[in-house]
Write a protein that holds these residues in place. Structure first.
Motif, mmCIF file in Angstrom:
data_model
loop_
_atom_site.group_PDB
_atom_site.id
_atom_site.type_symbol
_atom_site.label_atom_id
_atom_site.label_comp_id
_atom_site.label_asym_id
_atom_site.label_seq_id
_atom_site.Cartn_x
_atom_site.Cartn_y
_atom_site.Cartn_z
ATOM 1 N N ARG A 127 34.002 40.954 47.931
ATOM 2 C CA ARG A 127 33.865 41.249 49.363
ATOM 3 C C ARG A 127 34.195 42.718 49.574
ATOM 4 O O ARG A 127 35.288 43.175 49.238
ATOM 5 N N VAL A 128 33.259 43.457 50.137
ATOM 6 C CA VAL A 128 33.506 44.868 50.425
ATOM 7 C C VAL A 128 34.429 44.941 51.639
ATOM 8 O O VAL A 128 34.091 44.432 52.710
ATOM 9 N N GLU A 129 35.603 45.539 51.461
ATOM 10 C CA GLU A 129 36.570 45.668 52.552
ATOM 11 C C GLU A 129 36.346 46.938 53.367
ATOM 12 O O GLU A 129 36.545 46.940 54.577
ATOM 13 N N SER A 130 35.984 48.014 52.678
ATOM 14 C CA SER A 130 35.782 49.308 53.326
ATOM 15 C C SER A 130 34.920 50.150 52.394
ATOM 16 O O SER A 130 34.583 49.717 51.293
ATOM 17 N N GLU A 131 34.591 51.335 52.819
ATOM 18 C CA GLU A 131 33.813 52.223 51.945
ATOM 19 C C GLU A 131 34.588 52.552 50.676
ATOM 20 O O GLU A 131 34.006 52.914 49.668
ATOM 21 N N ASN A 132 35.912 52.391 50.734
ATOM 22 C CA ASN A 132 36.760 52.793 49.628
ATOM 23 C C ASN A 132 37.410 51.623 48.889
ATOM 24 O O ASN A 132 38.240 51.834 48.025
ATOM 25 N N ALA A 133 37.039 50.368 49.225
ATOM 26 C CA ALA A 133 37.736 49.242 48.594
ATOM 27 C C ALA A 133 36.906 47.972 48.607
ATOM 28 O O ALA A 133 36.118 47.726 49.513
ATOM 29 N N CYS A 134 37.148 47.163 47.582
ATOM 30 C CA CYS A 134 36.479 45.877 47.424
ATOM 31 C C CYS A 134 37.532 44.861 46.993
ATOM 32 O O CYS A 134 38.428 45.172 46.199
ATOM 33 N N LEU A 135 37.432 43.652 47.522
ATOM 34 C CA LEU A 135 38.318 42.570 47.135
ATOM 35 C C LEU A 135 37.553 41.646 46.207
ATOM 36 O O LEU A 135 36.440 41.221 46.523
ATOM 37 N N ALA A 136 38.137 41.357 45.045
ATOM 38 C CA ALA A 136 37.520 40.469 44.065
ATOM 39 C C ALA A 136 38.329 39.182 43.984
ATOM 40 O O ALA A 136 39.559 39.220 43.899
ATOM 41 N N TYR A 137 37.625 38.055 44.048
ATOM 42 C CA TYR A 137 38.233 36.741 43.852
ATOM 43 C C TYR A 137 37.871 36.318 42.433
ATOM 44 O O TYR A 137 36.711 36.014 42.148
ATOM 45 N N VAL A 138 38.877 36.323 41.556
ATOM 46 C CA VAL A 138 38.679 36.087 40.133
ATOM 47 C C VAL A 138 39.304 34.741 39.765
ATOM 48 O O VAL A 138 40.468 34.504 40.104
ATOM 49 N N PRO A 139 38.559 33.852 39.097
ATOM 50 C CA PRO A 139 39.179 32.599 38.668
ATOM 51 C C PRO A 139 40.471 32.883 37.903
ATOM 52 O O PRO A 139 40.492 33.716 36.980
ATOM 53 N N ALA A 140 41.548 32.219 38.297
ATOM 54 C CA ALA A 140 42.863 32.481 37.712
ATOM 55 C C ALA A 140 42.855 32.353 36.192
ATOM 56 O O ALA A 140 43.520 33.125 35.495
ATOM 57 N N SER A 141 42.066 31.426 35.674
ATOM 58 C CA SER A 141 42.035 31.210 34.228
ATOM 59 C C SER A 141 41.406 32.378 33.470
ATOM 60 O O SER A 141 41.568 32.480 32.256
ATOM 61 N N HIS A 142 40.692 33.259 34.168
ATOM 62 C CA HIS A 142 40.058 34.414 33.520
ATOM 63 C C HIS A 142 40.611 35.750 33.996
ATOM 64 O O HIS A 142 40.141 36.802 33.578
ATOM 65 N N ALA A 143 41.604 35.728 34.867
ATOM 66 C CA ALA A 143 42.093 36.957 35.493
ATOM 67 C C ALA A 143 42.634 37.959 34.481
ATOM 68 O O ALA A 143 42.326 39.152 34.566
ATOM 69 N N VAL A 144 43.421 37.505 33.525
ATOM 70 C CA VAL A 144 44.006 38.429 32.541
ATOM 71 C C VAL A 144 42.902 39.150 31.780
ATOM 72 O O VAL A 144 42.946 40.378 31.611
ATOM 73 N N ASP A 145 41.887 38.404 31.343
ATOM 74 C CA ASP A 145 40.797 39.011 30.574
ATOM 75 C C ASP A 145 39.988 40.000 31.407
ATOM 76 O O ASP A 145 39.667 41.090 30.943
ATOM 77 N N LEU A 146 39.668 39.635 32.653
ATOM 78 C CA LEU A 146 38.867 40.533 33.478
ATOM 79 C C LEU A 146 39.666 41.774 33.871
ATOM 80 O O LEU A 146 39.126 42.886 33.867
#
Length: 159
Positions: A127-146
């Motif tokens: 989700r684009v929050e602003s011109e300078n930021a984006c929020l990513a929803y990452v599956p918890a089971s893959h968060a460390v790797d991503l």
């Protein structure tokens, strides 16, 4: 020093909202409970992200909209949870192009735009929050790797 900041925000209580039958009537009831219309496909508004014609993600308290659904839909907790990660700074779009399968640099991917796409083989909702930021929803089971992939791609780890 990199041109992107990768910030872990913690797990998000997300629910999948699905509407069926007469989705327009159910959408009106849910919108009234939320205090705003449900967003269009590929957009977000408030704490709601639209994923498909009859599917949304709702972050946070879902008590009010859940009470309005009746037999016109369901609100289901997302299994396993998601880590929220904020990517910010001048290079956040370039970082998403690393290992991603969509054009994060497109002008059409503007504020409150939403997309679910594989990044480094992991399905991520952005989700684009602003011109300078984006929020990513990452599956918890893959968060460390991503997160490690993004840190390496951004050059943020010591060499």
């Amino acid at each position: 020093m990199t041109d992107v900041t990768i910030e872990q925000l913690g797990r998000a209580p997300l629910h999948v909202l699905e509407l069926w039958g007469d989705p327009k009537a159910a959408a009106k009831r849910v919108a009234k409970a939320l205090g705003h219309d449900l967003p269009k496909v590929g957009k977000a508004q408030g704490n709601v992200l639209r994923l498909s014609p009859t599917t949304w993600l709702v972050e946070g308290d879902v008590t009010a909209p859940k009470q309005t659904l009746g037999d016109g839909g369901a609100l289901t907790p997302s299994g396993g949870g998601y880590e929220r990660v904020r990517l910010s700074g001048p290079a956040w779009r370039s970082l998403l192009m690393e290992g991603g399968l969509f054009d994060a640099e497109s002008p059409a991917f503007g504020i409150d735009s939403v997309v679910t796409t594989p990044i480094d083989h992991i399905a991520v909702t952005l989700r684009v929050e602003s011109e300078n930021a984006c929020l990513a929803y990452v599956p918890a089971s893959h968060a460390v790797d991503l997160l490690r992939f993004w840190q390496l791609s951004a050059g943020g780890l010591p060499r």
